[in-house]
Every structure is written in structure tokens, then in C-alpha cells.
Design a protein around this motif. Structure first.
Motif, PDB file in Angstrom:
ATOM      1  N   UNK A   1     -29.952   1.993   3.755  1.00 46.83           N
ATOM      2  CA  UNK A   1     -29.256   3.202   4.286  1.00 46.83           C
ATOM      3  C   UNK A   1     -28.070   3.592   3.785  1.00 46.83           C
ATOM      4  N   UNK A   2     -27.572   4.833   3.908  1.00 51.79           N
ATOM      5  CA  UNK A   2     -26.415   5.321   3.217  1.00 51.79           C
ATOM      6  C   UNK A   2     -25.321   4.258   3.840  1.00 51.79           C
ATOM      7  N   UNK A   3     -24.019   4.120   3.010  1.00 52.65           N
ATOM      8  CA  UNK A   3     -23.083   3.374   3.294  1.00 52.65           C
ATOM      9  C   UNK A   3     -22.638   3.556   4.789  1.00 52.65           C
ATOM     10  N   UNK A   4     -22.579   4.685   5.392  1.00 52.10           N
ATOM     11  CA  UNK A   4     -21.793   5.047   6.417  1.00 52.10           C
ATOM     12  C   UNK A   4     -22.323   4.092   7.736  1.00 52.10           C
ATOM     13  N   UNK A   5     -23.678   3.942   7.689  1.00 50.92           N
ATOM     14  CA  UNK A   5     -24.420   2.953   8.709  1.00 50.92           C
ATOM     15  C   UNK A   5     -23.651   1.689   8.699  1.00 50.92           C
ATOM     16  N   UNK A   6     -23.573   1.133   7.392  1.00 51.04           N
ATOM     17  CA  UNK A   6     -22.699   0.091   7.122  1.00 51.04           C
ATOM     18  C   UNK A   6     -21.304  -0.097   7.708  1.00 51.04           C
ATOM     19  N   UNK A   7     -20.536   0.960   7.188  1.00 54.33           N
ATOM     20  CA  UNK A   7     -19.166   1.045   7.494  1.00 54.33           C
ATOM     21  C   UNK A   7     -18.776   1.070   9.076  1.00 54.33           C
ATOM     22  N   UNK A   8     -19.762   2.011   9.589  1.00 47.81           N
ATOM     23  CA  UNK A   8     -19.589   1.991  11.271  1.00 47.81           C
ATOM     24  C   UNK A   8     -20.256   0.604  11.905  1.00 47.81           C
ATOM     25  N   UNK A   9     -21.052  -0.061  11.358  1.00 50.77           N
ATOM     26  CA  UNK A   9     -21.217  -1.238  11.801  1.00 50.77           C
ATOM     27  C   UNK A   9     -20.145  -2.286  11.853  1.00 50.77           C
ATOM     28  N   UNK A  10     -19.782  -2.376  10.690  1.00 43.08           N
ATOM     29  CA  UNK A  10     -18.158  -3.044  10.150  1.00 43.08           C
ATOM     30  C   UNK A  10     -17.167  -2.617  11.344  1.00 43.08           C
ATOM     31  N   UNK A  11     -16.997  -1.272  11.187  1.00 46.27           N
ATOM     32  CA  UNK A  11     -15.948  -0.724  12.105  1.00 46.27           C
ATOM     33  C   UNK A  11     -15.947  -1.307  13.551  1.00 46.27           C
TER      34      UNK A  11
ATOM     35  N   UNK B   1     -31.261  -8.002   3.669  1.00 45.19           N
ATOM     36  CA  UNK B   1     -31.865  -6.887   2.993  1.00 45.19           C
ATOM     37  C   UNK B   1     -31.142  -5.734   2.923  1.00 45.19           C
ATOM     38  N   UNK B   2     -30.811  -5.315   4.387  1.00 39.20           N
ATOM     39  CA  UNK B   2     -30.099  -4.193   4.726  1.00 39.20           C
ATOM     40  C   UNK B   2     -28.800  -4.062   3.991  1.00 39.20           C
ATOM     41  N   UNK B   3     -27.860  -5.087   4.125  1.00 43.26           N
ATOM     42  CA  UNK B   3     -26.557  -4.842   3.389  1.00 43.26           C
ATOM     43  C   UNK B   3     -26.438  -5.205   1.990  1.00 43.26           C
TER      44      UNK B   3
END
Length: 181
Positions: A96-106, A150-152
Motif C-alpha cells: 500500500x501507499x505509505x500514507x496507509x502506514x503513516x495513518x496507522x502509526x498516527x 508483509x504489509x509494512x
């Protein structure tokens, strides 16, 4: 085709800002510039920056749950554990685009953000904080952790998975699920 609402347009633009510059870069000014909406128009939809962030998390969580439902062929409560796991694995197997991970972390920065994601997690994922009581629960937890890794992976590693390796890992995890049924 249904017209996208101004609120949704603003949320998509806010996520683009996060993708490009991080969550702290999302302000009424930056969002106004990105959308062409006035600050007062944005405040109408999002009275505070916190409200904007809540809606961004809700938008992302709902988008993810819709993807899981599509991959699984129904709502979580209508599916078997294996069908839910398969949908989860398929969803998390893509880069996925980085934004998905950034929002999960946020989301970890505030209980209200966490609660939004927890609603989806509770329907689709095993609770990793609860001790497993049998092999089936252990396998479900292992599959979830492998899928999340796998996702991250490509966002936290200097060396990215090749498309072939990503596919092989996905197929292997799916074989683990198939062996259980």
C-alpha cells in the motif's frame, strides 16, 4: 456516477498531504491550498483540526473495511474465521501507499484515533494481547502477524521485496490457511 462530496474531497487531499509531508503538515491553510476550499468551508466540515484528524482516520478505516468485505465476499460477521483471515492476508499482502502506514502509526497517538481502527481490527483480526488457547488460535495469530509484516516490509526496510517474492510469501501464507480447512 455519484459526485464526490466536498468533505470526501478534503479528506483525500489531506491524505495526499500526509503522503507528501506527514501528518503535521495537515493544516487548514495547507488543505485550503490543496482543495481550493476556503478555510471557513473546511471548518464547516471539520470544526477543529482534531475533528479533521478523526475524520481522516475514520475515512481510512472505512476504506480498509470496505476492501476487506470485498475480498472476503461479505461482512466480517457473515464469514468464517478462515474467510476473514483470507481477506486479511490478501489485503495486507499488497504494498500500500505509505500514507496507509503513516495513518496507522498516527492512530497510536490518541485513544480516539485508536478506537476507530480497533472497530475494524476487532472484526477482522485476532487480539494479539490475548493469550491463545489452542493451535487454531495460534495459527490465526501467526497468519495475522506474518501478513502485517508483509504489509509494512517495504516501508521499513531499505531493500524491498521483489514482486516474485511477495507473491511467493502470499501463496505460502494462503497455503497455511488452506491446510487448516
Amino acid at each position: 456516477m455519484a459526485r464526490t462530496s466536498k468533505k470526501n474531497e478534503a479528506l483525500v487531499a489531506a491524505l495526499d498531504i500526509v503522503q507528501d509531508a506527514g501528518v503535521n503538515a495537515v493544516t487548514y491553510d495547507s488543505l485550503s491550498q490543496a482543495t481550493g476550499m476556503t478555510k471557513s468551508g473546511l471548518i464547516y466540515h471539520f470544526p477543529t483540526r482534531h475533528d479533521l484528524l478523526v475524520e481522516m482516520h475514520r475515512f481510512c478505516a472505512q476504506r480498509w473495511e470496505a476492501e476487506l468485505e470485498k475480498l472476503g465476499g461479505g461482512r466480517a460477521e457473515e464469514l468464517t474465521r478462515t474467510q476473514r483471515q483470507r481477506a486479511l492476508v490478501l489485503s495486507l499482502s499488497k504494498n500500500d501507499p505509505l500514507v496507509e502506514l503513516l495513518m496507522s502509526i498516527h492512530a497510536q497517538s490518541h485513544p480516539e484515533f485508536q478506537a476507530i481502527w480497533k472497530e475494524v481490527d476487532d472484526e477482522w483480526m485476532p487480539d494479539p494481547s490475548r493469550d491463545v488457547s489452542d493451535e487454531a488460535e495460534l495459527q490465526e495469530l501467526i497468519v495475522a502477524v506474518l501478513s502485517m509484516g508483509l504489509w509494512v516490509h517495504d516501508h521499513v526496510s531499505e531493500t524491498h521485496l521483489s514482486a516474485g517474492n511477495r507473491k511467493k510469501i502470499l501463496e505460502h501464507v494462503l497455503r497455511i490457511l488452506d491446510a487448516d480447512t
